[in-house]
Design a protein around this motif. Structure first.
Motif, PDB file in Angstrom:
ATOM      1  N   THR A 128       0.803  -1.225   0.000  1.00 22.05           N
ATOM      2  CA  THR A 128       0.000   0.000   0.000  1.00 22.05           C
ATOM      3  C   THR A 128       0.838   1.278   0.000  1.00 22.05           C
ATOM      4  O   THR A 128       0.507   2.244  -0.692  1.00 22.05           O
ATOM      5  N   LYS A 129       1.920   1.313   0.774  1.00 27.61           N
ATOM      6  CA  LYS A 129       2.755   2.527   0.773  1.00 27.61           C
ATOM      7  C   LYS A 129       3.376   2.784  -0.601  1.00 27.61           C
ATOM      8  O   LYS A 129       3.305   3.911  -1.117  1.00 27.61           O
ATOM      9  N   PRO A 130       3.996   1.780  -1.237  1.00 20.58           N
ATOM     10  CA  PRO A 130       4.493   2.017  -2.605  1.00 20.58           C
ATOM     11  C   PRO A 130       3.372   2.361  -3.577  1.00 20.58           C
ATOM     12  O   PRO A 130       3.563   3.175  -4.488  1.00 20.58           O
ATOM     13  N   GLY A 131       2.194   1.750  -3.364  1.00 18.32           N
ATOM     14  CA  GLY A 131       1.058   2.047  -4.235  1.00 18.32           C
ATOM     15  C   GLY A 131       0.635   3.494  -4.157  1.00 18.32           C
ATOM     16  O   GLY A 131       0.306   4.126  -5.174  1.00 18.32           O
ATOM     17  N   LEU A 132       0.655   4.062  -2.952  1.00 20.03           N
ATOM     18  CA  LEU A 132       0.294   5.465  -2.775  1.00 20.03           C
ATOM     19  C   LEU A 132       1.299   6.385  -3.469  1.00 20.03           C
ATOM     20  O   LEU A 132       0.934   7.436  -4.003  1.00 20.03           O
ATOM     21  N   LYS A 133       2.566   5.996  -3.468  1.00 22.27           N
ATOM     22  CA  LYS A 133       3.598   6.841  -4.057  1.00 22.27           C
ATOM     23  C   LYS A 133       3.567   6.815  -5.584  1.00 22.27           C
ATOM     24  O   LYS A 133       3.876   7.815  -6.231  1.00 22.27           O
ATOM     25  N   LYS A 134       3.190   5.679  -6.152  1.00 23.81           N
ATOM     26  CA  LYS A 134       3.285   5.550  -7.613  1.00 23.81           C
ATOM     27  C   LYS A 134       1.989   5.926  -8.344  1.00 23.81           C
ATOM     28  O   LYS A 134       1.960   5.968  -9.566  1.00 23.81           O
ATOM     29  N   THR A 135       0.908   6.186  -7.593  1.00 27.60           N
ATOM     30  CA  THR A 135      -0.361   6.554  -8.232  1.00 27.60           C
ATOM     31  C   THR A 135      -0.681   8.019  -7.973  1.00 27.60           C
ATOM     32  O   THR A 135      -0.198   8.622  -7.011  1.00 27.60           O
ATOM     33  N   LYS A 136      -1.509   8.570  -8.805  1.00 26.02           N
ATOM     34  CA  LYS A 136      -1.876   9.991  -8.690  1.00 26.02           C
ATOM     35  C   LYS A 136      -2.843  10.187  -7.535  1.00 26.02           C
ATOM     36  O   LYS A 136      -3.878   9.524  -7.443  1.00 26.02           O
ATOM     37  N   LYS A 137      -2.495  11.114  -6.654  1.00 29.35           N
ATOM     38  CA  LYS A 137      -3.329  11.380  -5.486  1.00 29.35           C
ATOM     39  C   LYS A 137      -4.733  11.801  -5.921  1.00 29.35           C
ATOM     40  O   LYS A 137      -4.908  12.656  -6.780  1.00 29.35           O
ATOM     41  N   GLY A 138      -5.740  11.155  -5.319  1.00 28.11           N
ATOM     42  CA  GLY A 138      -7.127  11.469  -5.630  1.00 28.11           C
ATOM     43  C   GLY A 138      -7.739  10.579  -6.690  1.00 28.11           C
ATOM     44  O   GLY A 138      -8.966  10.567  -6.865  1.00 28.11           O
ATOM     45  N   SER A 139      -6.908   9.819  -7.405  1.00 28.46           N
ATOM     46  CA  SER A 139      -7.427   8.907  -8.436  1.00 28.46           C
ATOM     47  C   SER A 139      -8.097   7.710  -7.775  1.00 28.46           C
ATOM     48  O   SER A 139      -7.903   7.443  -6.579  1.00 28.46           O
ATOM     49  N   ASP A 140      -8.880   6.957  -8.530  1.00 29.82           N
ATOM     50  CA  ASP A 140      -9.561   5.777  -7.988  1.00 29.82           C
ATOM     51  C   ASP A 140      -8.541   4.770  -7.459  1.00 29.82           C
ATOM     52  O   ASP A 140      -8.755   4.167  -6.391  1.00 29.82           O
ATOM     53  N   GLU A 141      -7.456   4.591  -8.202  1.00 29.15           N
ATOM     54  CA  GLU A 141      -6.427   3.633  -7.764  1.00 29.15           C
ATOM     55  C   GLU A 141      -5.773   4.099  -6.473  1.00 29.15           C
ATOM     56  O   GLU A 141      -5.539   3.316  -5.555  1.00 29.15           O
ATOM     57  N   TRP A 142      -5.476   5.411  -6.408  1.00 26.16           N
ATOM     58  CA  TRP A 142      -4.871   5.963  -5.188  1.00 26.16           C
ATOM     59  C   TRP A 142      -5.809   5.799  -3.998  1.00 26.16           C
ATOM     60  O   TRP A 142      -5.384   5.428  -2.902  1.00 26.16           O
ATOM     61  N   ASN A 143      -7.101   6.084  -4.190  1.00 22.57           N
ATOM     62  CA  ASN A 143      -8.080   5.951  -3.119  1.00 22.57           C
ATOM     63  C   ASN A 143      -8.176   4.507  -2.631  1.00 22.57           C
ATOM     64  O   ASN A 143      -8.357   4.254  -1.430  1.00 22.57           O
TER      65      ASN A 143
END
Length: 407
Positions: A128-143
């Motif tokens: 989850t931490k790497p996922g948060l860093k590599k995705t755009k904040k606010g996007s469905d994937e980031w959420n």
């Protein structure tokens, strides 16, 4: 995992044993080198059940540190630090300090619980931490990553808290005491390394420290942090500050290298739900002053220009059932929202008919604002002098010549 009866397991209870810190630290190697750190560690080792100590370390920039079973913090008051062409301000926190040391020192009674706990910790670190860093904040994937990360964090923090809860079957006072105190000793070890190498530590709190160092000493400092990581099997997370303004160690405004802000205590302008929201205009003016150099008078005179709302000027007071609330000679509800207004009545609380009324905002009249009314700012008749006096008082405290630390 064990196929034990769940009810029997939940009903397990353990007595708090006498905690001898010497036994608790027996397998830890701190090898402090300077007399003050050696003395503090020796006193801690010889303590039983509880410990607390305040001491001063450092020469060019002495810092007063408090340690003990309640946690570690430095005693900072009205201090300002800035980076420049010669100096850096850096902060390093032990990442996931409690979960990491729970795993390092096997703080649970049951190995099966420890195994499951570390599994969740690994999921958070590797997924989850790497996922948060590599995705755009606010996007469905980031959420999606955010919700998963929040879930793992809740488990890790919640379960670790049960180690210190006497009504839980996970209760393990020696285990959580070792985690709590050992984390502080790791920070003390790094602080001593910094001092031995001429690097000034300006503050420490809970799981990290802030240091001021010459840019030419950055590689040296990073090597000391790396040495600490390897010695104690922890990982530090680092950020650089352009500027940090301390009212105290739990109340500060930090301007990050990328321009973003870190706020705590009286500098918080967007409190979490359930936190105080009284007179938010004060921290907002402080932020604008210390980050943009704009005087509070200018902000108060042009509130819309600086994004202020009437609610920023409001506070709310609640009194107990023992009191009556009086405003404008009329009884009011126990919880009231208000702002300071010109030529307005005082807000009083009264315990009994025989007692003297107590002014709830001494010397200042207020306008009740329990029901929102949309007006032009000038029509609210806000008494700017109250807010200005509070803001300037805080600025004055922070900028007293004998305490100002600008580099």
């Amino acid at each position: 995992i064990t196929e034990n009866d769940k009810r029997d397991t939940r009903n397990l209870r353990f007595q708090r044993p006498t905690i001898y810190f010497k036994d608790l630290f027996a397998d830890l190697d701190f090898d402090f080198q300077t007399p003050i750190f050696q003395k503090v560690y020796k006193e801690w080792e010889n303590a039983v059940d509880t410990f607390s100590k305040e001491f001063v370390v450092g020469t060019t920039h002495p810092v007063k540190i408090s340690v003990g079973v309640g946690g570690i913090h430095s005693i900072n008051k009205n201090e300002i630090y800035e980076s420049n062409d010669e100096y850096l301000i850096v902060t390093d926190d032990i990442g996931a300090m409690y979960p990491t040391n729970i795993e390092n020192w096997k703080a649970f009674r049951f190995p099966e619980v420890l195994g499951t706990y570390t599994g969740f910790k690994q999921k958070r670190i590797t997924e989850t931490k790497p996922g948060l860093k590599k995705t755009k904040k606010g996007s469905d994937e980031w959420n999606s990553f955010f919700q998963q990360d929040l879930f793992y964090k809740l488990i890790l923090n919640g379960v670790s808290g049960l180690l210190d809860m006497e009504h839980s079957w996970l209760y393990n006072p020696p285990g959580i005491m070792k985690v709590r105190c050992g984390g502080q000793l790791i920070l003390l070890w790094l602080i001593e390394q910094c001092i031995l190498n001429g690097i000034e530590v300006i503050s420490v709190n809970t799981d990290g420290l802030e240091a001021r160092l010459k840019k030419t000493n950055l590689d040296l400092y990073l090597s000391l942090v790396k040495k600490t990581e390897q010695k104690f099997n922890v990982t530090f997370e680092r950020e650089f500050y352009k500027k940090i303004i301390y009212s105290n160690v739990n109340s500060y405004l930090a301007v990050m290298e990328n321009g973003s802000l870190k706020k705590k205590g009286q500098f918080v302008t967007n409190p979490e739900l359930g936190s105080s929201v009284d007179f938010l205009v004060i921290p907002k003016c402080l932020e604008i002053y210390f980050t943009q150099g704009i005087k509070p008078e200018q902000v108060l005179e042009n509130p819309k220009e600086y994004g202020l709302h009437i609610y920023d000027f409001c506070a709310s007071f609640k009194v107990s059932k023992d009191y009556q609330v009086l405003w404008n000679n009329q009884r009011q509800q126990r919880l009231n929202r208000f702002y300071v207004s010109k030529n307005a009545p005082y807000l009083y609380k009264l315990k009994s008919s025989k007692s003297k009324p107590d002014n709830m905002l001494k010397g200042w009249g207020v306008q009740l604002f329990n029901n929102f009314e949309e007006k032009e700012f000038k029509d609210y008749k806000i008494d700017h002098s109250y807010y200005l006096s509070e803001i300037n008082s805080l600025i004055s405290e922070l900028q007293r010549k004998n305490q100002l630390k600008l580099f």
